[in-house]
Design a protein around this motif. Structure first.
Motif, PDB file in Angstrom:
ATOM      1  N   ALA A 272       0.824  -1.214   0.000  1.00 26.31           N
ATOM      2  CA  ALA A 272       0.000   0.000   0.000  1.00 26.31           C
ATOM      3  C   ALA A 272       0.849   1.251   0.000  1.00 26.31           C
ATOM      4  N   GLU A 273       2.037   1.189   0.611  1.00 29.19           N
ATOM      5  CA  GLU A 273       2.880   2.389   0.716  1.00 29.19           C
ATOM      6  C   GLU A 273       3.758   2.600  -0.510  1.00 29.19           C
ATOM      7  N   CYS A 293      -3.758  -3.366   1.075  1.00 27.05           N
ATOM      8  CA  CYS A 293      -4.340  -2.254   1.819  1.00 27.05           C
ATOM      9  C   CYS A 293      -3.491  -2.010   3.063  1.00 27.05           C
ATOM     10  N   GLU A 294      -3.489  -0.795   3.517  1.00 29.01           N
ATOM     11  CA  GLU A 294      -2.710  -0.446   4.698  1.00 29.01           C
ATOM     12  C   GLU A 294      -3.213  -1.237   5.912  1.00 29.01           C
TER      13      GLU A 294
END
Length: 726
Positions: A272-273, A293-294
């Motif tokens: 996600a990052e 997803c985070e």
């Protein structure tokens, strides 16, 4: 004392049980194991006097293991007899064969807690209600007991509407998982004063796996084995069982998904990052890229399973169910199939595998955020094939995986919203959710059809709310009169006609489908609104909201949120498959509650909606035969119609922004008489024959279809077939 002619020397010939008093009659079940095609005629004796006969032919859960389970009976008794009689006995008519001891009415009155009931599907969930007759405000403690040992205890404090006076006194008991051993168990259910609840003891018998799945261990011929498997599968569909979410860890260990046969290759993972440029680099050298997803981790084998679905189903987008970890507990998020309306309201997908061709075709800006790229890619891929894996693939920390404010801005610029001219705003109560609003491109005339028979009090409130709380003028009202007799009803008709309503006589036996069909032919509007006479409008924009959805492409029907007087939701959509029939969503949710995965608060698709308030196009309705008055004169005609619409490619939408009060069946009453029950049984039979194997895409196969608990209120025991859903 039993008359001589009713004595029998071989009581084992007949199996059955007297349940006790239900309404103004005696219910139970009876069958002859040697002839399961026979439906026994039974004679009722009260204190040695014959009062009547009835046939054991409707479905009864305790008779489920035998034949089709349709061996239940209900024999009416005059109320005065119930208050004076000491005992009742039931015999096979003419032969005098018995199957249960006499039912002591005095013992029932003193030994069973009043206003109580316990129900079971034969599995590990028991539900019901219990009210203390000495203190209606008190919440009783309810216990399940086996061999004088308390298995579990709960407080009877759940909200419920039916029956009257039990709101706040409901309960659900989840029995230990080790009782799913295939053996029969008799469970006593008592309140804190050691009073048996009505229906206690209950008999349960469930297996740790689908009974049809262990047939490979049975040494019988191929033809007989195939036939037995069909019989067992039909039994499982008719009597689905349930397990509480508190047993999720054990349930998950017992029912793992099938191991994928495909080896992992050609799929990469994008954190996600990671910057947007990384996504493009991965797509250049792989068939697909998994967008994380985070705060989310993949579960074992998840990537292999998603890659297999991507390749085998030629899916542009693959997602799966999730688990939420919070305060050392894990609960599942069992998701529906792809629904763009629900997705715009709430990003429920979790990690998604996107076909690399979709990524390469999208103009991704180097500085673009993860939320923006994710949302745009999902909507672009959804224009092709979407695959849902109905088992958990990820472990998350939150149900809201992305920034809702930024996501809202991206959605505003999406093709889905631009082509429909939709507006998207924050949900007024749950600000991390979205509300979709669609403009009316034109204002068709709406014919509101209201069947009725007397009950001027209900009809008057309904008509008054329509006039005072409906922000829409292009409508007409058609009242279908099914033989009203009261002068106050005729006076109401005259006032309604003066205000422009039309009264259509229907002087025949009550047939909800036929009454509405007749009015649909007479209607002058392009749009039909079927409305019960025991409804009252709550939100002024109800009709504008429903019309705006009906005007969207491919939409065939739109349903509303219906609410009981105690603020519990009576209708929040329909799940198809409960007991091989159908059930309303939301009966245990208050109108302002989020519901499972926020589905009580968001516009979305369902397989069906109730005709207590339903919008559809007149042309589509008439071209496709309207409601079926032969097979579904009273019940399931609306569900059958919606499912037929889905077969034709139409969408069925439900909106929480059209709110009406509903006193379900207040004017018609409940099906208590033998004739009514026979009609209900006929409707059950036809619905199960036509739609019994329908796989509801908007309800997850891991969630319960048991009739004794609400939809979304537990795990399926065992889970249904978890094939990839498209």
């Amino acid at each position: 004392m039993t008359p001589e002619k009713f004595k029998t020397t071989d009581q084992s010939v007949i199996k059955g049980r007297i349940d006790g008093v239900v309404g103004q009659g005696i219910s139970g079940w009876a069958l002859r194991p040697s002839d399961l095609e026979q439906r026994l005629w039974l004679e009722l004796m009260v204190d040695g006097v014959s009062l009547g006969v009835g046939r054991a032919e409707h479905f009864h859960p305790d008779a489920g293991p035998y034949g089709d389970g349709c061996y239940g009976f209900w024999i009416p008794i005059p109320p005065v007899v119930l208050t004076m009689a000491q005992a009742v006995e039931v015999f096979v008519a003419n032969t005098g064969e018995t199957f249960d001891r006499p039912w002591e009415l005095e013992k029932t009155a003193s030994g069973t807690s009043e206003l109580s009931q316990v129900m079971t599907d034969g599995g590990l969930r028991l539900s019901g209600w219990a009210v203390d007759p000495d203190n209606y405000r008190k919440s009783l403690r309810i216990s399940a007991i086996l061999n004088n040992r308390i298995l579990v205890s709960v407080q009877a404090d759940q909200r419920r509407f039916q029956p009257d006076n039990t709101d706040g006194h409901g309960f659900t008991l989840t029995l230990p998982l080790d009782l799913a051993d295939g053996n029969p168990h008799e469970i006593t259910v008592q309140d804190e004063k050691n009073r048996n609840l009505k229906g206690s003891p209950v008999r349960i018998q469930t297996f740790p796996e689908l009974t049809s799945d262990w047939l490979h261990n049975v040494q019988i011929t191929g033809t007989n084995k195939a036939l037995l498997k069909i019989i067992l599968q039909n039994y499982e569909n008719m009597l689905p069982k349930s397990l509480g979410f508190g047993h999720y860890r054990e349930w998950k260990e017992n029912f793992p998904p099938n191991a994928p046969a495909l080896k992992l290759k050609g799929v990469a993972v994008c954190p996600a990052e990671a910057p947007a440029s990384e996504l493009g680099r991965l797509a250049a050298s792989n068939e697909g890229v998994l967008l994380m997803c985070e705060g989310t981790n993949l579960l074992p084998q998840a990537l292999v399973r998603m890659a297999a679905a991507h390749r085998e189903k030629q899916a542009a987008l693959v997602y799966g169910d999730s688990e939420i970890e919070k305060e050392e507990t894990i609960r599942p998020l069992f998701k529906p199939a792809w629904d763009p309306f629900l997705f715009c309201g709430y990003d429920y997908l979790g990690p998604v595998l996107i076909d690399s061709r979709i990524i390469r075709d999208l103009d991704i800006r180097p500085e673009e955020s993860h939320v923006s790229v994710r949302t745009r890619l999902i909507l672009a891929a959804a224009e092709h094939r979407v695959a849902h894996l109905p088992f958990p693939v990820s472990l998350c920390k939150t149900e809201i995986p992305v920034d809702p404010v930024e996501r809202r801005e991206v959605l505003r610029d999406s093709a889905f919203l631009r082509t429909t001219s939709a507006q998207i705003t924050a949900h007024p109560q749950f600000t991390y959710l979205n509300r979709l609003s669609f403009p009316l491109k034109h204002r068709p005339r709406v014919s509101i059809i209201i069947p009725t028979r007397d009950r001027a009090d209900l009809l008057g409130d309904c008509l008054g709310s329509l006039g005072q709380k409906t922000d829409y003028e292009a409508m007409e009202i058609l009242i279908v009169d099914n033989g009203s007799k009261e002068e106050k009803t005729f006076e109401l008709f005259r006032r309604a006609e003066q205000q422009g309503a039309r009264i259509l006589p229907y002087p025949h036996a009550f047939n909800y489908a036929a009454m509405n069909n007749r009015a649909a032919v007479e209607a002058r509007g392009e749009v039909l609104c079927f409305l019960n006479n025991d409804t009252r409008v709550r939100s002024r924009e109800w009709l504008l909201e429903m019309l705006s959805l009906l005007l969207l492409p491919k939409v065939g029907c739109v349903g509303a949120k219906l609410i009981w007087p105690n603020e519990l939701v009576q209708h929040g959509g329909v799940v198809v498959g409960t007991h091989q029939l159908a059930a309303h969503v939301g009966n245990a949710w208050t109108t302002d509650a989020p519901g499972y995965m926020y589905r009580n608060q968001l516009t979305q698709q369902w397989s069906a909606v109730t005709a207590a308030c339903l919008l559809t196009w007149k042309s589509i309705f008439l071209d496709n035969g309207g409601f079926d008055p032969v097979h579904y004169p009273v019940a399931f005609n609306d569900v059958d119609y919606c499912l037929r619409m889905r077969e034709l490619g139409h969408q069925i939408l439900w909106t929480p922004w059209a709110e009406l009060d509903h006193l379900e069946s207040a004017s018609r009453g409940k099906d208590l008489t033998p004739i009514q029950k026979a009609r209900s049984d006929m409707e059950y039979h036809h619905f199960r024959t036509r739609w019994g194997h329908y796989d509801d895409p908007f309800y997850n196969p891991n969630l319960t279809l048991s009739a004794v608990v609400e939809p979304f209120d537990g795990l399926a025991l065992p889970p249904r077939k978890r094939k990839t859903r498209l």
